[in-house]
Motif scaffolding. Structure first.
Motif, PDB file in Angstrom:
ATOM      1  N   TYR A   7       0.875  -1.181   0.000  1.00  0.00           N
ATOM      2  CA  TYR A   7       0.000   0.000   0.000  1.00  0.00           C
ATOM      3  C   TYR A   7       0.908   1.225   0.000  1.00  0.00           C
ATOM      4  O   TYR A   7       1.960   1.222   0.664  1.00  0.00           O
ATOM      5  N   TRP A  16      -5.833   5.320   7.987  1.00  0.00           N
ATOM      6  CA  TRP A  16      -5.827   5.590   9.434  1.00  0.00           C
ATOM      7  C   TRP A  16      -6.509   6.903   9.772  1.00  0.00           C
ATOM      8  O   TRP A  16      -7.168   7.011  10.816  1.00  0.00           O
ATOM      9  N   ARG A  66      -7.426   4.125  -4.717  1.00  0.00           N
ATOM     10  CA  ARG A  66      -7.538   2.657  -4.761  1.00  0.00           C
ATOM     11  C   ARG A  66      -7.803   2.172  -6.188  1.00  0.00           C
ATOM     12  O   ARG A  66      -7.227   1.189  -6.643  1.00  0.00           O
ATOM     13  N   HIS A  90     -14.155  -5.936   2.836  1.00  0.00           N
ATOM     14  CA  HIS A  90     -13.561  -4.663   2.404  1.00  0.00           C
ATOM     15  C   HIS A  90     -14.539  -3.896   1.515  1.00  0.00           C
ATOM     16  O   HIS A  90     -14.684  -2.679   1.645  1.00  0.00           O
ATOM     17  N   TYR A  94     -16.067  -0.222   2.310  1.00  0.00           N
ATOM     18  CA  TYR A  94     -16.054   0.916   1.380  1.00  0.00           C
ATOM     19  C   TYR A  94     -17.482   1.429   1.150  1.00  0.00           C
ATOM     20  O   TYR A  94     -17.732   2.634   1.161  1.00  0.00           O
ATOM     21  N   ILE A  97     -18.722   3.367   4.278  1.00  0.00           N
ATOM     22  CA  ILE A  97     -18.097   4.664   4.568  1.00  0.00           C
ATOM     23  C   ILE A  97     -18.493   5.721   3.527  1.00  0.00           C
ATOM     24  O   ILE A  97     -18.314   6.914   3.756  1.00  0.00           O
ATOM     25  N   ALA A 156     -11.114  -5.283  12.519  1.00  0.00           N
ATOM     26  CA  ALA A 156      -9.949  -5.087  13.397  1.00  0.00           C
ATOM     27  C   ALA A 156      -9.591  -6.417  14.052  1.00  0.00           C
ATOM     28  O   ALA A 156      -8.408  -6.756  14.201  1.00  0.00           O
ATOM     29  N   ALA A 159      -7.684  -8.403  11.570  1.00  0.00           N
ATOM     30  CA  ALA A 159      -6.305  -7.894  11.421  1.00  0.00           C
ATOM     31  C   ALA A 159      -5.442  -8.379  12.592  1.00  0.00           C
ATOM     32  O   ALA A 159      -4.295  -8.802  12.406  1.00  0.00           O
ATOM     33  N   MET A 174      -0.285  -2.423   6.441  1.00  0.00           N
ATOM     34  CA  MET A 174      -1.083  -1.194   6.559  1.00  0.00           C
ATOM     35  C   MET A 174      -0.417  -0.214   7.530  1.00  0.00           C
ATOM     36  O   MET A 174      -0.953   0.847   7.820  1.00  0.00           O
TER      37      MET A 174
HETATM   38  C1  HEM Z   1     -13.292   2.867  10.774  1.00  0.00           C
HETATM   39  C2  HEM Z   1     -12.297   2.033  10.778  1.00  0.00           C
HETATM   40  C3  HEM Z   1     -11.773   1.268   9.582  1.00  0.00           C
HETATM   41  C4  HEM Z   1     -12.223   1.217   8.286  1.00  0.00           C
HETATM   42  C5  HEM Z   1     -13.424   1.941   7.665  1.00  0.00           C
HETATM   43  C6  HEM Z   1     -11.307   0.338   7.549  1.00  0.00           C
HETATM   44  C7  HEM Z   1     -11.428   0.021   6.203  1.00  0.00           C
HETATM   45  C8  HEM Z   1     -10.551  -0.763   5.485  1.00  0.00           C
HETATM   46  C9  HEM Z   1     -10.662  -1.111   4.084  1.00  0.00           C
HETATM   47  C10 HEM Z   1     -11.821  -0.666   3.184  1.00  0.00           C
HETATM   48  C11 HEM Z   1      -9.581  -1.849   3.750  1.00  0.00           C
HETATM   49  C12 HEM Z   1      -9.263  -2.423   2.373  1.00  0.00           C
HETATM   50  C13 HEM Z   1      -8.147  -1.611   1.756  1.00  0.00           C
HETATM   51  C14 HEM Z   1      -7.970  -1.865   0.272  1.00  0.00           C
HETATM   52  O1  HEM Z   1      -7.682  -2.983  -0.119  1.00  0.00           O
HETATM   53  O2  HEM Z   1      -8.131  -0.894  -0.480  1.00  0.00           O
HETATM   54  C15 HEM Z   1      -8.766  -1.988   4.929  1.00  0.00           C
HETATM   55  C16 HEM Z   1      -7.565  -2.665   5.011  1.00  0.00           C
HETATM   56  C17 HEM Z   1      -6.927  -2.957   6.175  1.00  0.00           C
HETATM   57  N1  HEM Z   1      -7.277  -2.538   7.443  1.00  0.00           N
HETATM   58 FE1  HEM Z   1      -8.807  -1.353   7.929  1.00  0.00          FE
HETATM   59  N2  HEM Z   1     -10.353  -0.124   8.420  1.00  0.00           N
HETATM   60  C18 HEM Z   1     -10.606   0.407   9.669  1.00  0.00           C
HETATM   61  C19 HEM Z   1      -9.898   0.177  10.836  1.00  0.00           C
HETATM   62  C20 HEM Z   1      -8.881  -0.732  10.954  1.00  0.00           C
HETATM   63  C21 HEM Z   1      -8.264  -1.138  12.207  1.00  0.00           C
HETATM   64  C22 HEM Z   1      -8.683  -0.619  13.607  1.00  0.00           C
HETATM   65  C23 HEM Z   1      -7.291  -2.036  11.877  1.00  0.00           C
HETATM   66  C24 HEM Z   1      -6.320  -2.789  12.778  1.00  0.00           C
HETATM   67  C25 HEM Z   1      -6.530  -3.138  14.009  1.00  0.00           C
HETATM   68  C26 HEM Z   1      -7.277  -2.177  10.439  1.00  0.00           C
HETATM   69  C27 HEM Z   1      -6.403  -2.952   9.719  1.00  0.00           C
HETATM   70  C28 HEM Z   1      -6.385  -3.092   8.350  1.00  0.00           C
HETATM   71  C29 HEM Z   1      -5.406  -3.889   7.614  1.00  0.00           C
HETATM   72  C30 HEM Z   1      -4.248  -4.666   8.224  1.00  0.00           C
HETATM   73  C31 HEM Z   1      -5.727  -3.795   6.264  1.00  0.00           C
HETATM   74  C32 HEM Z   1      -5.010  -4.484   5.083  1.00  0.00           C
HETATM   75  C33 HEM Z   1      -5.709  -5.770   4.818  1.00  0.00           C
HETATM   76  C34 HEM Z   1      -5.238  -6.417   3.551  1.00  0.00           C
HETATM   77  O3  HEM Z   1      -4.690  -5.733   2.687  1.00  0.00           O
HETATM   78  O4  HEM Z   1      -5.460  -7.628   3.392  1.00  0.00           O
HETATM   79  N3  HEM Z   1      -8.271  -1.379   9.911  1.00  0.00           N
HETATM   80  N4  HEM Z   1      -9.374  -1.329   5.978  1.00  0.00           N
END
Ligand code: HEM
Ligand code: HEM
Length: 178
Positions: A7, A16, A66, A90, A94, A97, A156, A159, A174
């Motif tokens: 990313y 974030w 994206r 995912h 999207y 949000i 979360a 993750a 990430m």
């Molecule tokens: C309001 C809070 C959150 C939203 C709306 C959100 C949304 C997303 C989305 C839509 C993706 C996909 C990204 C892509 O492929 O374009 C993503 C990836 C990811 N998010 Fe979140 N996220 C949130 C909070 C968190 C939290 C709290 C964590 C960790 C504790 C987290 C960890 C990750 C990780 C590690 C990825 C990468 C996953 C991968 O590529 O397989 N996220 N997030």
């Protein structure tokens, strides 16, 4: 499109910042609907509306990045259903949000115009129907926002599962590169 190796910094930053804004939005929403009438409640509503519109703008920017850049390939070793579950969750994140702030914006425009960004820029949408339509839309807004909170908890949790139990690089990709 060839998948990028990681990313980008912009994608991580947007992920974030949007996560923080959504957490802040839910806390402010709970405060504003429970604090009782008065100047503090009015101020909380104004913050909720303006910061919610900023979140929407950042979400749209994030989707453009994206679409143009794509995402890195998933870690090896995931089963087909796990990859499908990750893709579906995912996509749902999207979707929500984008939908949640648009519903808040449309509902507020119908029931309680004007909508002003930080008291300065008028951004009321042309939604008619007054209070009945506005409060129906805002009910859907609230339900969708709580569904988003539930999905974020699962996300979360997944993750952390990757990081602590599977010990793969999913969470690290990430996070800021060391
Ligand atoms: C309001 C809070 C959150 C939203 C709306 C959100 C949304 C997303 C989305 C839509 C993706 C996909 C990204 C892509 O492929 O374009 C993503 C990836 C990811 N998010 Fe979140 N996220 C949130 C909070 C968190 C939290 C709290 C964590 C960790 C504790 C987290 C960890 C990750 C990780 C590690 C990825 C990468 C996953 C991968 O590529 O397989 N996220 N997030
Ligand atoms: C990502 C952005 C947003 C999130 C996560 C969010 C979240 C929430 C939540 C959880 C509630 C329910 C509070 C409760 O019932 O206790 C709520 C209510 C509300 N939201 Fe949002 N919101 C967002 C954006 C917006 C925007 C952009 C607007 C308007 C421009 C808005 C206007 C409202 C209003 C007026 C209510 C009160 C509804 C009522 O009094 O029943 N929201 N929001």
């Amino acid at each position: 499109m060839t998948a990028p190796a990681t990313y980008s910094t912009t994608q991580k930053l947007l992920h974030w910042v949007i996560a923080l804004l959504i957490a802040e939005q839910v806390i402010v929403a709970l405060a504003m609907t429970n604090v009782g009438k008065g100047p503090l409640q009015d101020q909380l509503y104004e913050w909720h509306k303006s910061l919610g519109l900023m979140a929407l703008a950042l979400v749209l920017a994030r989707i453009l990045v994206r679409l143009s850049r794509g995402a890195p390939k998933r870690e090896a070793g995931l089963l087909a259903w796990q990859r499908k579950a990750a893709d579906a969750s995912h996509a749902a994140l999207y979707g929500l949000i984008v939908l949640v702030p648009i519903l808040g914006w449309a509902g507020t425009s119908a029931c309680c115009a004007p909508v002003n960004l930080f008291g300065a820029l008028p951004l009321t949408l042309p939604v008619s129907g007054g209070m009945p339509v506005g409060s129906a839309i805002l009910n859907v807004h609230s339900v969708a926002a709580f569904a988003l909170v539930a999905l974020v908890c699962l996300h979360a949790g997944a993750a952390l599962h990757h990081h602590v139990i599977r010990r793969d690089g999913t969470l690290r990709r990430m996070l800021a590169a060391r």
